[in-house]
Design a protein around this motif. Structure first.
Motif, PDB file in Angstrom:
ATOM      1  N   ARG A 127       0.833  -1.197   0.000  1.00 22.96           N
ATOM      2  CA  ARG A 127       0.000   0.000   0.000  1.00 22.96           C
ATOM      3  C   ARG A 127       0.869   1.249   0.000  1.00 22.96           C
ATOM      4  O   ARG A 127       1.988   1.248   0.508  1.00 22.96           O
ATOM      5  CB  ARG A 127      -0.917   0.028   1.236  1.00 22.96           C
ATOM      6  N   ARG A 128       0.341   2.330  -0.567  1.00 18.89           N
ATOM      7  CA  ARG A 128       1.105   3.568  -0.652  1.00 18.89           C
ATOM      8  C   ARG A 128       0.158   4.762  -0.528  1.00 18.89           C
ATOM      9  O   ARG A 128      -1.056   4.606  -0.510  1.00 18.89           O
ATOM     10  CB  ARG A 128       1.856   3.643  -1.980  1.00 18.89           C
ATOM     11  N   GLY A 129       0.741   5.926  -0.453  1.00 18.24           N
ATOM     12  CA  GLY A 129      -0.047   7.147  -0.430  1.00 18.24           C
ATOM     13  C   GLY A 129      -0.928   7.259   0.803  1.00 18.24           C
ATOM     14  O   GLY A 129      -0.580   6.827   1.907  1.00 18.24           O
ATOM     15  N   LEU A 130      -2.112   7.856   0.613  1.00 23.40           N
ATOM     16  CA  LEU A 130      -3.019   8.129   1.710  1.00 23.40           C
ATOM     17  C   LEU A 130      -3.512   6.853   2.387  1.00 23.40           C
ATOM     18  O   LEU A 130      -3.695   6.822   3.619  1.00 23.40           O
ATOM     19  CB  LEU A 130      -4.215   8.939   1.203  1.00 23.40           C
ATOM     20  N   ALA A 131      -3.730   5.792   1.614  1.00 19.11           N
ATOM     21  CA  ALA A 131      -4.203   4.530   2.195  1.00 19.11           C
ATOM     22  C   ALA A 131      -3.216   4.010   3.227  1.00 19.11           C
ATOM     23  O   ALA A 131      -3.607   3.565   4.309  1.00 19.11           O
ATOM     24  CB  ALA A 131      -4.417   3.492   1.097  1.00 19.11           C
ATOM     25  N   ASP A 187      -5.396   3.210  -4.252  1.00 20.20           N
ATOM     26  CA  ASP A 187      -4.090   3.857  -4.096  1.00 20.20           C
ATOM     27  C   ASP A 187      -3.858   4.895  -5.187  1.00 20.20           C
ATOM     28  O   ASP A 187      -3.308   5.972  -4.929  1.00 20.20           O
ATOM     29  CB  ASP A 187      -2.970   2.809  -4.124  1.00 20.20           C
ATOM     30  N   PHE A 188      -4.266   4.566  -6.428  1.00 23.79           N
ATOM     31  CA  PHE A 188      -4.067   5.485  -7.543  1.00 23.79           C
ATOM     32  C   PHE A 188      -4.815   6.793  -7.306  1.00 23.79           C
ATOM     33  O   PHE A 188      -4.249   7.883  -7.429  1.00 23.79           O
ATOM     34  CB  PHE A 188      -4.543   4.845  -8.851  1.00 23.79           C
ATOM     35  N   TRP A 189      -6.105   6.696  -6.969  1.00 24.39           N
ATOM     36  CA  TRP A 189      -6.902   7.902  -6.790  1.00 24.39           C
ATOM     37  C   TRP A 189      -6.460   8.701  -5.577  1.00 24.39           C
ATOM     38  O   TRP A 189      -6.449   9.936  -5.604  1.00 24.39           O
ATOM     39  CB  TRP A 189      -8.380   7.543  -6.666  1.00 24.39           C
ATOM     40  N   ASP A 190      -6.076   8.005  -4.497  1.00 19.84           N
ATOM     41  CA  ASP A 190      -5.618   8.717  -3.308  1.00 19.84           C
ATOM     42  C   ASP A 190      -4.310   9.458  -3.580  1.00 19.84           C
ATOM     43  O   ASP A 190      -4.111  10.591  -3.143  1.00 19.84           O
ATOM     44  CB  ASP A 190      -5.429   7.739  -2.147  1.00 19.84           C
ATOM     45  N   THR A 191      -3.402   8.810  -4.322  1.00 19.79           N
ATOM     46  CA  THR A 191      -2.132   9.448  -4.666  1.00 19.79           C
ATOM     47  C   THR A 191      -2.361  10.619  -5.621  1.00 19.79           C
ATOM     48  O   THR A 191      -1.742  11.680  -5.483  1.00 19.79           O
ATOM     49  CB  THR A 191      -1.178   8.423  -5.315  1.00 19.79           C
ATOM     50  N   ALA A 192      -3.279  10.429  -6.581  1.00 20.58           N
ATOM     51  CA  ALA A 192      -3.598  11.506  -7.515  1.00 20.58           C
ATOM     52  C   ALA A 192      -4.198  12.695  -6.783  1.00 20.58           C
ATOM     53  O   ALA A 192      -3.889  13.855  -7.080  1.00 20.58           O
ATOM     54  CB  ALA A 192      -4.562  11.004  -8.590  1.00 20.58           C
ATOM     55  N   GLY A 193      -5.075  12.424  -5.813  1.00 21.01           N
ATOM     56  CA  GLY A 193      -5.673  13.503  -5.041  1.00 21.01           C
ATOM     57  C   GLY A 193      -4.648  14.269  -4.233  1.00 21.01           C
ATOM     58  O   GLY A 193      -4.695  15.505  -4.158  1.00 21.01           O
ATOM     59  N   LEU A 194      -3.694  13.558  -3.651  1.00 16.28           N
ATOM     60  CA  LEU A 194      -2.628  14.217  -2.892  1.00 16.28           C
ATOM     61  C   LEU A 194      -1.764  15.070  -3.811  1.00 16.28           C
ATOM     62  O   LEU A 194      -1.398  16.205  -3.463  1.00 16.28           O
ATOM     63  CB  LEU A 194      -1.768  13.168  -2.181  1.00 16.28           C
ATOM     64  N   ALA A 195      -1.463  14.556  -4.994  1.00 20.41           N
ATOM     65  CA  ALA A 195      -0.679  15.322  -5.963  1.00 20.41           C
ATOM     66  C   ALA A 195      -1.443  16.572  -6.386  1.00 20.41           C
ATOM     67  O   ALA A 195      -0.851  17.654  -6.542  1.00 20.41           O
ATOM     68  CB  ALA A 195      -0.362  14.452  -7.179  1.00 20.41           C
ATOM     69  N   GLY A 196      -2.748  16.440  -6.583  1.00 20.04           N
ATOM     70  CA  GLY A 196      -3.561  17.598  -6.946  1.00 20.04           C
ATOM     71  C   GLY A 196      -3.569  18.646  -5.853  1.00 20.04           C
ATOM     72  O   GLY A 196      -3.483  19.851  -6.134  1.00 20.04           O
ATOM     73  N   LEU A 197      -3.663  18.209  -4.602  1.00 25.24           N
ATOM     74  CA  LEU A 197      -3.644  19.142  -3.483  1.00 25.24           C
ATOM     75  C   LEU A 197      -2.326  19.892  -3.406  1.00 25.24           C
ATOM     76  O   LEU A 197      -2.297  21.113  -3.217  1.00 25.24           O
ATOM     77  CB  LEU A 197      -3.900  18.392  -2.175  1.00 25.24           C
ATOM     78  N   VAL A 198      -1.222  19.163  -3.574  1.00 20.80           N
ATOM     79  CA  VAL A 198       0.099  19.794  -3.547  1.00 20.80           C
ATOM     80  C   VAL A 198       0.234  20.811  -4.679  1.00 20.80           C
ATOM     81  O   VAL A 198       0.752  21.912  -4.484  1.00 20.80           O
ATOM     82  CB  VAL A 198       1.205  18.721  -3.648  1.00 20.80           C
ATOM     83  N   ALA A 199      -0.246  20.445  -5.878  1.00 24.50           N
ATOM     84  CA  ALA A 199      -0.169  21.355  -7.022  1.00 24.50           C
ATOM     85  C   ALA A 199      -0.985  22.626  -6.771  1.00 24.50           C
ATOM     86  O   ALA A 199      -0.546  23.738  -7.081  1.00 24.50           O
ATOM     87  CB  ALA A 199      -0.659  20.648  -8.283  1.00 24.50           C
TER      88      ALA A 199
END
Length: 210
Positions: A127-131, A187-199
């Motif tokens: 598992r990675r990212g927010l999960a 994991d994909f959507w959670d990581t994408a959401g985190l990347a969007g927030l950072v951007a």
């Protein structure tokens, strides 16, 4: 669709909805906070930082709504194990040591339904990212990789623990590619959401520094 039901006869499945509407409001609140920097700005349409903000915020919004929908699905218990849909975490019954309601957990004012395992760290594998963060936080705070507020379950927590006790009788260490794909998508959507927030944050902060 019923909030909780048992399907089948030989392989009973209990699906329990989770009524946590706070996550919907949290996602929308963050989007509004991020957007307040640009609302009314004359250069919104042509500004590069605005374009980055729009892309990042939309990505975060979609990711947040996907998580909210997963969270609403709550828990699924079947003959193979239990799935926590917020992060699409599946734990086979062979790894579960106890499913109980803890009324004395630290940092919580209400009882929590907790799924305890012999090796909680195994829930983090792959598992990675927010999960990964959510699973680790649940383990550290509540003592199990799965922890949900009992009063937000669509059925009494005692009914869930009773079903878990029955289903554990047919415990098996199951590998299901469908569950692995669901976890990968989460994991994909959670990581994408985190990347969007950072951007989005970068689009707000960096221009303000120069």
């Amino acid at each position: 669709m019923d909030s909780a039901r048992i399907d089948g006869s030989s392989e009973a499945t209990l699906r329990v909805r989770y009524r946590d509407y706070g996550i919907w409001w949290n996602v929308l609140l963050i989007v509004v906070i991020l957007g307040s920097r640009f609302f009314g700005a004359a250069s919104f349409a042509s500004s590069f930082s605005s374009v980055v903000w729009v892309a990042g915020t939309l990505l975060f919004l979609v990711s947040g709504l996907v998580m909210a929908l997963r969270t609403r699905r709550g828990l699924t218990l079947d003959a193979d194990g239990i799935t926590w849909h917020q992060v699409e975490l599946f734990i086979p019954w062979s790894q579960v040591t106890e499913v109980d309601v803890d009324t004395n957990v630290k940092g919580s004012g209400k009882p929590n339904l907790i799924v305890r395992t012999a090796e909680p760290a195994e829930a983090l594998e792959g598992r990675r990212g927010l999960a990964r963060f959510v699973i680790r936080a649940s383990t550290d705070q509540y003592g199990g990789p799965i922890a949900v507020k009992a009063h937000l379950l669509a059925v009494p927590a005692d009914a869930v623990t009773a079903a878990a006790d029955r289903l554990r009788q047919s415990a098996g260490d199951v590998r299901d590619t469908r569950r692995e794909r669901a976890a990968g998508a989460a994991d994909f959507w959670d990581t994408a959401g985190l990347a969007g927030l950072v951007a989005s944050l970068a689009a707000i902060v960096i221009p303000a520094l120069f």
